[in-house]
Design a protein around this motif. Structure first.
Motif, mmCIF file in Angstrom:
data_model
loop_
_atom_site.group_PDB
_atom_site.id
_atom_site.type_symbol
_atom_site.label_atom_id
_atom_site.label_comp_id
_atom_site.label_asym_id
_atom_site.label_seq_id
_atom_site.Cartn_x
_atom_site.Cartn_y
_atom_site.Cartn_z
ATOM 1 N N LEU A 159 0.839 -1.205 0.000
ATOM 2 C CA LEU A 159 0.000 0.000 0.000
ATOM 3 C C LEU A 159 0.874 1.256 0.000
ATOM 4 O O LEU A 159 0.541 2.245 -0.664
ATOM 5 C CB LEU A 159 -0.929 -0.009 1.213
ATOM 6 C CG LEU A 159 -2.009 -1.090 1.211
ATOM 7 C CD1 LEU A 159 -2.723 -1.133 2.559
ATOM 8 C CD2 LEU A 159 -3.016 -0.865 0.076
ATOM 9 N N ILE A 160 1.975 1.228 0.735
ATOM 10 C CA ILE A 160 2.896 2.361 0.723
ATOM 11 C C ILE A 160 3.435 2.582 -0.681
ATOM 12 O O ILE A 160 3.505 3.723 -1.173
ATOM 13 C CB ILE A 160 4.042 2.125 1.733
ATOM 14 C CG1 ILE A 160 3.504 2.189 3.173
ATOM 15 C CG2 ILE A 160 5.161 3.142 1.527
ATOM 16 C CD1 ILE A 160 4.512 1.791 4.233
ATOM 17 N N ARG A 161 3.803 1.514 -1.351
ATOM 18 C CA ARG A 161 4.313 1.626 -2.718
ATOM 19 C C ARG A 161 3.251 2.208 -3.650
ATOM 20 O O ARG A 161 3.555 3.034 -4.523
ATOM 21 C CB ARG A 161 4.753 0.246 -3.216
ATOM 22 C CG ARG A 161 5.283 0.227 -4.642
ATOM 23 C CD ARG A 161 5.663 -1.177 -5.062
ATOM 24 N NE ARG A 161 4.530 -2.093 -5.029
ATOM 25 C CZ ARG A 161 3.622 -2.186 -5.988
ATOM 26 N NH1 ARG A 161 3.688 -1.395 -7.055
ATOM 27 N NH2 ARG A 161 2.632 -3.058 -5.893
ATOM 28 N N LEU A 162 1.984 1.820 -3.438
ATOM 29 C CA LEU A 162 0.909 2.258 -4.327
ATOM 30 C C LEU A 162 0.487 3.707 -4.095
ATOM 31 O O LEU A 162 -0.293 4.258 -4.872
ATOM 32 C CB LEU A 162 -0.291 1.319 -4.189
ATOM 33 C CG LEU A 162 -0.068 -0.082 -4.766
ATOM 34 C CD1 LEU A 162 -1.204 -1.012 -4.386
ATOM 35 C CD2 LEU A 162 0.095 -0.034 -6.284
ATOM 36 N N LEU A 163 0.996 4.339 -3.051
ATOM 37 C CA LEU A 163 0.752 5.775 -2.884
ATOM 38 C C LEU A 163 1.299 6.571 -4.064
ATOM 39 O O LEU A 163 0.841 7.684 -4.333
ATOM 40 C CB LEU A 163 1.413 6.278 -1.595
ATOM 41 C CG LEU A 163 0.733 5.942 -0.274
ATOM 42 C CD1 LEU A 163 1.617 6.371 0.883
ATOM 43 C CD2 LEU A 163 -0.642 6.601 -0.177
ATOM 44 N N ALA A 164 2.284 6.008 -4.747
ATOM 45 C CA ALA A 164 2.886 6.691 -5.897
ATOM 46 C C ALA A 164 2.419 6.105 -7.231
ATOM 47 O O ALA A 164 3.035 6.354 -8.270
ATOM 48 C CB ALA A 164 4.409 6.620 -5.797
#
Length: 252
Positions: A71-76
């Motif tokens: 999910l952290i990666r998908l913030l970008a």
């Protein structure tokens, strides 16, 4: 930081909503209606945007710490609907590891819906690092983000005394000066939540003064009502006395 004109194609009502507000919630009461967490974890890395969107939205309802790194990666992610869902999902699955990436995205994302989700997630993370970006968002962002930044700052009651007193000045300024009544109302509510946990000192007195001012002077009835509710919740003697005096004068 962000110009309201950047969202000139959105009316205020639409601006205060998120794309996720339009989606039907996953049925929390039916286990069979919930997505399979393992399947959703796999879809977080899917090459198809629609599948990533489905998976990130699923974790807006599911709590599973295994999803946090993805999910952290998908913030970008290139797709703003994936980014906004990832932000809300991190609010559902808060983590100390997500705070800095959320702050970074708040500073750089052009999409107001995404920033709205990010401030909600930062509030839920309940981390001291969230205080400066949330106070800045309350001062400078578009109205939808300011609205949620005020609510998120109320979460500083779960962080500690220094965070609470750090949130008060921007909330007072928002309650007094923000041009949007809904934002002023949320600021009043947040001030009341924090005041309930503050000792009786100068900062507490200044916050109560702001609530008294909103109750007695704001031009919008909704703001006055929210300030009144906050004062009643806090139970401050000055606030209770002013409420009694104004209501007695009104009825007589």
């Amino acid at each position: 930081m962000y110009d309201e004109d950047d969202f000139s194609d959105l009316d205020l009502e639409a601006e205060l909503e998120s794309p996720l507000d339009k989606l039907e919630p996953i049925d929390a009461e039916s286990e069979t209606a919930k997505p399979n967490p393992d399947e959703m974890l796999a879809l977080l890395s899917a090459p198809e945007t629609q599948q990533r969107m489905l998976a990130t939205r699923a974790f807006c309802e599911l709590e599973d710490e295994r999803a946090i790194p993805q999910l952290i990666r998908l913030l970008a992610d290139a797709c703003p609907l994936v980014r906004v869902s990832a932000a809300y999902a991190l609010g559902r699955n808060p983590s100390v590891d997500a705070v800095e990436p959320l702050i970074t995205q708040l500073h750089q994302d052009w999409n107001g819906y995404v920033r709205k989700g990010v401030v909600w997630a930062l509030g839920n993370c309940r981390d001291r690092r969230s205080l400066p970006p949330l106070t800045e968002a309350l001062k400078t962002d578009i109205s939808a983000v300011r609205l949620w930044a005020a609510s998120a700052l109320a979460q500083m009651v779960n962080v500690g005394y220094e965070a609470m007193i750090g949130a008060i000045p921007s909330l007072i300024e928002g309650a007094r000066r923000d041009p949007i009544a809904a934002v002023r109302s949320n600021c009043a509510w947040a001030i009341g939540e924090i005041c309930r946990e503050l000792p009786s000192n100068v900062i507490y007195a200044s916050a109560i003064d702001a609530l008294l001012e909103a109750f007695a002077e704001d031009e919008e009835m909704g703001v006055r009502e929210d300030a009144r509710a906050a004062l009643l919740k806090v139970g401050d003697p000055r606030g209770l006395q002013l409420i009694e005096e104004i209501e007695r004068e009104y009825w007589t």
